[in-house]
Each structure stands twice: as structure tokens, then as C-alpha cells.
Design a protein around this motif. Structure first.
Motif, PDB file in Angstrom:
ATOM      1  N   CYS A  10      12.551  73.802 -39.073  1.00  0.00           N
ATOM      2  CA  CYS A  10      12.277  72.464 -39.625  1.00  0.00           C
ATOM      3  C   CYS A  10      11.446  72.697 -40.938  1.00  0.00           C
ATOM      4  CB  CYS A  10      11.539  71.303 -38.446  1.00  0.00           C
ATOM      5  SG  CYS A  10      12.896  70.987 -37.123  1.00  0.00           S
ATOM      6  N   ARG A  11      10.491  73.623 -40.909  1.00  0.00           N
ATOM      7  CA  ARG A  11       9.589  73.647 -41.989  1.00  0.00           C
ATOM      8  C   ARG A  11       9.952  73.460 -43.310  1.00  0.00           C
ATOM      9  NH1 ARG A  11       4.324  75.971 -41.928  1.00  0.00           N
ATOM     10  NH2 ARG A  11       3.459  76.141 -43.907  1.00  0.00           N
ATOM     11  N   PRO A  12      11.265  74.103 -44.059  1.00  0.00           N
ATOM     12  CA  PRO A  12      11.741  73.805 -45.361  1.00  0.00           C
ATOM     13  C   PRO A  12      11.799  72.331 -45.462  1.00  0.00           C
ATOM     14  CG  PRO A  12      12.843  75.661 -44.443  1.00  0.00           C
ATOM     15  CD  PRO A  12      12.019  75.056 -43.253  1.00  0.00           C
ATOM     16  N   LEU A  13      12.638  71.781 -44.397  1.00  0.00           N
ATOM     17  CA  LEU A  13      12.613  70.094 -44.625  1.00  0.00           C
ATOM     18  C   LEU A  13      11.478  69.494 -44.808  1.00  0.00           C
ATOM     19  CD1 LEU A  13      14.755  67.709 -44.605  1.00  0.00           C
ATOM     20  CD2 LEU A  13      14.619  67.740 -42.131  1.00  0.00           C
ATOM     21  N   LEU A  14      10.641  69.852 -43.936  1.00  0.00           N
ATOM     22  CA  LEU A  14       9.224  68.926 -43.936  1.00  0.00           C
ATOM     23  C   LEU A  14       8.424  69.121 -45.287  1.00  0.00           C
ATOM     24  CD1 LEU A  14       8.040  70.140 -40.249  1.00  0.00           C
ATOM     25  CD2 LEU A  14       9.232  68.294 -40.970  1.00  0.00           C
ATOM     26  N   PHE A  15       8.598  70.492 -45.665  1.00  0.00           N
ATOM     27  CA  PHE A  15       7.783  70.762 -47.014  1.00  0.00           C
ATOM     28  C   PHE A  15       8.572  69.960 -47.922  1.00  0.00           C
ATOM     29  CE2 PHE A  15       7.504  72.668 -51.029  1.00  0.00           C
ATOM     30  CZ  PHE A  15       5.853  72.926 -51.076  1.00  0.00           C
ATOM     31  N   THR A  16       9.807  69.964 -48.112  1.00  0.00           N
ATOM     32  CA  THR A  16      10.587  69.162 -49.292  1.00  0.00           C
ATOM     33  C   THR A  16      10.070  67.512 -49.213  1.00  0.00           C
ATOM     34  OG1 THR A  16      12.337  70.814 -49.091  1.00  0.00           O
ATOM     35  CG2 THR A  16      12.780  68.689 -50.167  1.00  0.00           C
ATOM     36  N   ILE A  17      10.272  67.153 -47.917  1.00  0.00           N
ATOM     37  CA  ILE A  17       9.801  65.669 -47.882  1.00  0.00           C
ATOM     38  C   ILE A  17       8.472  65.546 -48.294  1.00  0.00           C
ATOM     39  CG2 ILE A  17       9.460  63.977 -46.154  1.00  0.00           C
ATOM     40  CD1 ILE A  17      12.019  64.942 -44.443  1.00  0.00           C
ATOM     41  N   ALA A  18       7.722  66.175 -47.837  1.00  0.00           N
ATOM     42  CA  ALA A  18       6.273  66.114 -48.058  1.00  0.00           C
ATOM     43  C   ALA A  18       6.027  66.263 -49.796  1.00  0.00           C
ATOM     44  CB  ALA A  18       5.233  66.776 -47.463  1.00  0.00           C
ATOM     45  N   TYR A  19       6.573  67.075 -50.125  1.00  0.00           N
ATOM     46  CA  TYR A  19       6.395  67.484 -51.612  1.00  0.00           C
ATOM     47  C   TYR A  19       6.967  66.242 -52.480  1.00  0.00           C
ATOM     48  CZ  TYR A  19       6.998  69.471 -56.275  1.00  0.00           C
ATOM     49  OH  TYR A  19       6.845  69.738 -57.568  1.00  0.00           O
ATOM     50  N   GLU A  20       8.345  65.760 -52.154  1.00  0.00           N
ATOM     51  CA  GLU A  20       8.766  64.714 -52.918  1.00  0.00           C
ATOM     52  C   GLU A  20       7.994  63.522 -52.805  1.00  0.00           C
ATOM     53  OE1 GLU A  20      12.752  64.104 -53.378  1.00  0.00           O
ATOM     54  OE2 GLU A  20      13.463  66.340 -52.912  1.00  0.00           O
ATOM     55  N   ILE A  21       7.431  63.276 -51.476  1.00  0.00           N
ATOM     56  CA  ILE A  21       6.440  62.044 -51.609  1.00  0.00           C
ATOM     57  C   ILE A  21       5.139  62.116 -52.160  1.00  0.00           C
ATOM     58  CG2 ILE A  21       5.133  60.824 -50.057  1.00  0.00           C
ATOM     59  CD1 ILE A  21       7.267  61.093 -47.764  1.00  0.00           C
ATOM     60  N   LEU A  22       4.620  63.586 -52.205  1.00  0.00           N
ATOM     61  CA  LEU A  22       3.201  63.633 -52.909  1.00  0.00           C
ATOM     62  C   LEU A  22       3.229  64.136 -54.295  1.00  0.00           C
ATOM     63  CD1 LEU A  22       1.679  65.351 -49.607  1.00  0.00           C
ATOM     64  CD2 LEU A  22       0.841  63.185 -50.721  1.00  0.00           C
ATOM     65  N   GLY A  23       4.513  65.149 -54.620  1.00  0.00           N
ATOM     66  CA  GLY A  23       4.205  65.765 -56.016  1.00  0.00           C
ATOM     67  C   GLY A  23       3.278  66.631 -56.052  1.00  0.00           C
ATOM     68  N   SER A  24       2.818  67.195 -55.000  1.00  0.00           N
ATOM     69  CA  SER A  24       1.824  68.267 -55.103  1.00  0.00           C
ATOM     70  C   SER A  24       1.918  69.306 -53.776  1.00  0.00           C
ATOM     71  CB  SER A  24       0.422  67.954 -54.695  1.00  0.00           C
ATOM     72  OG  SER A  24      -0.611  68.922 -54.291  1.00  0.00           O
ATOM     73  N   LEU A  54       8.814  65.386 -35.994  1.00  0.00           N
ATOM     74  CA  LEU A  54       8.210  66.207 -36.786  1.00  0.00           C
ATOM     75  C   LEU A  54       8.173  65.494 -38.159  1.00  0.00           C
ATOM     76  CD1 LEU A  54       9.005  69.738 -36.045  1.00  0.00           C
ATOM     77  CD2 LEU A  54       6.799  68.998 -36.084  1.00  0.00           C
ATOM     78  N   VAL A  55       9.419  64.928 -38.524  1.00  0.00           N
ATOM     79  CA  VAL A  55       9.679  64.305 -39.627  1.00  0.00           C
ATOM     80  C   VAL A  55       8.625  62.987 -39.732  1.00  0.00           C
ATOM     81  CG1 VAL A  55      11.308  62.737 -40.980  1.00  0.00           C
ATOM     82  CG2 VAL A  55      11.973  65.234 -40.313  1.00  0.00           C
ATOM     83  N   ARG A  56       8.794  62.297 -38.770  1.00  0.00           N
ATOM     84  CA  ARG A  56       7.864  61.057 -38.704  1.00  0.00           C
ATOM     85  C   ARG A  56       6.550  61.533 -38.788  1.00  0.00           C
ATOM     86  NH1 ARG A  56       8.796  59.663 -34.060  1.00  0.00           N
ATOM     87  NH2 ARG A  56       7.018  60.116 -32.980  1.00  0.00           N
ATOM     88  N   THR A  57       5.898  62.612 -38.279  1.00  0.00           N
ATOM     89  CA  THR A  57       4.740  62.920 -38.408  1.00  0.00           C
ATOM     90  C   THR A  57       4.159  63.405 -39.826  1.00  0.00           C
ATOM     91  OG1 THR A  57       4.528  64.018 -36.165  1.00  0.00           O
ATOM     92  CG2 THR A  57       2.737  64.567 -37.615  1.00  0.00           C
ATOM     93  N   VAL A  58       5.107  64.094 -40.472  1.00  0.00           N
ATOM     94  CA  VAL A  58       4.703  64.501 -41.819  1.00  0.00           C
ATOM     95  C   VAL A  58       4.942  63.426 -42.775  1.00  0.00           C
ATOM     96  CG1 VAL A  58       6.296  65.753 -43.873  1.00  0.00           C
ATOM     97  CG2 VAL A  58       5.685  66.939 -41.747  1.00  0.00           C
ATOM     98  N   THR A  59       5.757  62.488 -42.459  1.00  0.00           N
ATOM     99  CA  THR A  59       6.123  61.236 -43.350  1.00  0.00           C
ATOM    100  C   THR A  59       4.704  60.448 -43.337  1.00  0.00           C
ATOM    101  OG1 THR A  59       8.370  61.214 -43.125  1.00  0.00           O
ATOM    102  CG2 THR A  59       7.335  59.102 -44.087  1.00  0.00           C
ATOM    103  N   ARG A  60       4.328  60.237 -42.238  1.00  0.00           N
ATOM    104  CA  ARG A  60       3.059  59.319 -42.015  1.00  0.00           C
ATOM    105  C   ARG A  60       1.935  59.888 -42.923  1.00  0.00           C
ATOM    106  NH1 ARG A  60       3.943  55.570 -36.680  1.00  0.00           N
ATOM    107  NH2 ARG A  60       5.872  54.848 -37.079  1.00  0.00           N
ATOM    108  N   GLN A  61       1.589  61.370 -42.667  1.00  0.00           N
ATOM    109  CA  GLN A  61       0.789  61.992 -42.926  1.00  0.00           C
ATOM    110  C   GLN A  61       0.728  62.065 -44.614  1.00  0.00           C
ATOM    111  OE1 GLN A  61      -1.464  61.931 -40.392  1.00  0.00           O
ATOM    112  NE2 GLN A  61      -2.050  63.738 -41.244  1.00  0.00           N
ATOM    113  N   ALA A  62       1.823  62.406 -45.002  1.00  0.00           N
ATOM    114  CA  ALA A  62       1.851  62.275 -46.469  1.00  0.00           C
ATOM    115  C   ALA A  62       1.809  61.012 -47.180  1.00  0.00           C
ATOM    116  CB  ALA A  62       3.555  62.777 -46.889  1.00  0.00           C
ATOM    117  N   LEU A  63       2.120  59.875 -46.569  1.00  0.00           N
ATOM    118  CA  LEU A  63       1.823  58.410 -46.955  1.00  0.00           C
ATOM    119  C   LEU A  63       0.148  58.490 -47.185  1.00  0.00           C
ATOM    120  CD1 LEU A  63       4.449  56.109 -45.445  1.00  0.00           C
ATOM    121  CD2 LEU A  63       3.629  56.239 -47.781  1.00  0.00           C
ATOM    122  N   ASN A  64      -0.561  58.753 -46.037  1.00  0.00           N
ATOM    123  CA  ASN A  64      -1.795  58.818 -46.012  1.00  0.00           C
ATOM    124  C   ASN A  64      -2.704  59.376 -47.072  1.00  0.00           C
ATOM    125  OD1 ASN A  64      -1.947  56.885 -43.794  1.00  0.00           O
ATOM    126  ND2 ASN A  64      -2.126  58.791 -42.469  1.00  0.00           N
TER     127      ASN A  64
END
Length: 302
Positions: A10-24, A54-64
Motif C-alpha cells: 500500500c505504501r506507493p498509494l499512501l505516499f501518492t495520496i499524502a503528497y498530492e494533499i500536501l505538496g511536500s 491505512l488510507v483513512r489514517t494517511v488522509t486524516r494525518q495529511a489534513l492535519n
């Protein structure tokens, strides 16, 4: 399947989601690592659908993270650019993914609120349903539908589309570097679109233009001046960053900057120079970006 293997898949998907939300990339890596620690601490039998968890965890952490980053970016010195990530050339084959990680789109996403950005990314890039997104971001489904509509309209009004042109990118960039290296203003102008924009991000750490440079002649003269001062003693490497043709410029063993190009119809329409050293730490690390879901949910056994 072990929990470690599920997370690795899942890691590549999780990184991609977090990067697109954060830009960092650095912040995205922090979010993914934090999600791994949370995942590692949860008993396997307590997680029915690992990827969704995992996606829910990453999404909420990225939002924070994004909410905190917005406050810091208000005090940023000069133009702020997303942290560039080195992508494989085949990313351009997925037009949705390629556009979503381009500098132009990431800058458009910066104009959205954190909730709008997360909902837009999850809906338009990763094709989650409104019901799924409601669970991921912790908002009622009717509210998610409204947010998605508002975000889509705002992005549509601002987005700039550039079709990937890998066949001519290396040739155009090569001609650009030769013209810049010799101070050939006419040669540079012949490669630039009339409305070309050059954006530099030094973050107050190194020298960089404090405002975007616009127009064919102004950009050509700016590039020639920068090259005259900075190119001697450097070496350049052609790469692909954010699904765009790019050049890494090294000074000795140190990466000096990443320059990304938007090219269409054989002309350069946009250039993004990332010079802030805090954004270059992992710029040479290849990243696997994906937007497809795998089958880890169905095969995982605690």
C-alpha cells in the motif's frame, strides 16, 4: 499475507495520496511513517479492511499537516513551489496521474481549503465515491458532495492543461541549455511561448526571484543572466520530475536546483526552479506514484 507486506504494497498509494494533499515529499514521508507506526500498533484482528484503514489514517494525518503548513506558508519568502519528486517517465502514460502531480496542478490545489483539496484529490484522482470519502475525512456524505462540487469548479476555473510531449522534451530542453549557456537571447526566445512564466523558489535561503517572471523576452534575459552567474562550475542532468521534463543542476556534490519545464507544441510555457535547499533533500530519490488500488484487503490474513 503479513501486516508488513500489506503496508509495503500500500505504501506507493499512501505516499501518492499524502503528497498530492500536501505538496511536500518530506511531509508526505512523515505522514506515511506515522501511519506505519499506528498500523504496527493495531492488532491485526481489529482491522477488517487494511487498505481502507491505512488510507483513512494517511488522509486524516495529511489534513492535519496541511492545516499547520498553511499557516507557515503565509510567512514564506517569495513564491512557494511544491517539493519536486523524481518520477519515472511512464507516469506520463497515466494522464490523470501525470496532470495531478504536475507543478501547475499542485499550485492550483494550493488555492483550495484543506478539506476541498483532500476531497478533490480523493474523488478526481483516486476515484473514491462520495460515501467512501465521507468515511476517510470524517465528514457527512452530503457535505462531501458539496465540497467536491465547489472544489471541482474552482479547479476547472484555474487549471492549465499541458499534454505530455516526451518525444520532443529532451530536444527542447537540450536546445534551451545550450542557448542559456552561451547567453543566446534570440535562441532562448525561439523556445519560449509568448506567455511563458518562470517561477523561482528560494524560500529566503538562497538567491531567487521574489516574483514570477513573465513574457518571452523578460524570461529569456532573466535566464541568460542567471546562467552567466551560476552555470560555470556546474553539471546538469536530464530527468523527469512531477511527470514533467526537468534538469538537475549540481555544483560539486551538492544539488543546486531542480528546473521543471511545461512544454507543448515544441515551446516552453512554464518553468519552475526549486532552489530552497530544504526542498532538495530527496529530490534525486525515484518515487513510485500510483493511483490504482491493490487487492491487499481481500488477501490479508491477520
Amino acid at each position: 499475507m503479513s501486516g508488513e507486506r500489506v503496508f509495503a504494497e500500500c505504501r506507493p498509494l499512501l505516499f501518492t495520496i499524502a503528497y498530492e494533499i500536501l505538496g511536500s515529499a518530506a511531509d508526505a514521508e512523515d505522514v506515511v511513517q506515522d501511519s506505519y507506526l499506528r498500523w504496527h500498533g493495531v492488532p491485526g484482528e481489529a482491522v477488517g479492511h487494511p487498505r481502507a484503514y491505512l488510507v483513512r489514517t494517511v488522509t486524516r494525518q495529511a489534513l492535519n499537516q496541511l492545516r499547520a503548513a498553511r499557516r507557515r506558508r503565509e510567512e514564506y519568502v517569495g513564491p512557494w513551489l511544491p517539493e519536486p519528486v523524481r518520477t519515472e517517465p511512464d507516469v506520463s502514460e497515466d494522464l490523470v496521474l501525470a496532470e495531478s502531480v504536475s507543478m501547475a496542478m499542485l499550485l492550483v490545489l494550493e488555492t483550495l481549503s484543506p478539506d476541498e483539496r483532500a476531497v478533490f484529490v480523493l474523488r478526481e484522482v483516486f476515484a473514491y465515491s462520495h460515501r467512501e470519502i465521507a468515511g476517510l475525512v470524517g465528514r457527512p456524505e452530503p457535505a462531501v458532495r458539496q465540497i467536491a462540487h465547489r472544489a471541482r469548479e474552482r479547479v476547472r476555473a484555474r487549471r492549465r492543461r499541458f499534454e505530455p510531449d516526451p518525444g520532443t522534451a529532451r530536444e527542447v530542453v537540450g536546445r534551451f541549455l545550450r542557448a542559456a549557456g552561451t547567453g543566446d537571447i534570440a535562441g532562448l526566445m525561439s523556445l519560449l511561448a509568448p506567455g511563458v512564466v518562470h517561477v523561482s523558489d528560494g524560500g529566503g535561503q538562497v538567491a531567487a526571484a521574489r516574483r514570477p517572471v513573465r513574457g518571452r523576452e523578460r524570461v529569456a534575459r532573466f535566464i541568460a543572466g542567471v546562467a552567466r552567474r551560476n552555470l560555470p562550475g556546474t553539471r546538469s542532468e536530464f530527468t523527469t520530475h512531477n511527470a514533467l521534463p526537468a534538469v538537475l543542476t549540481h555544483r560539486g556534490d551538492r544539488l543546486d536546483h531542480v528546473l521543471l519545464f511545461e512544454i507543448a507544441d515544441g515551446l516552453i510555457h512554464g518553468m519552475y526552479a526549486v532552489r530552497n535547499p530544504h526542498k532538495l533533500g530527496t529530490a534525486t530519490v525515484p518515487r513510485r506514484l500510483v493511483r490504482t488500488r491493490n487487492e491487499a484487503d481481500e488477501t490479508w490474513k491477520p
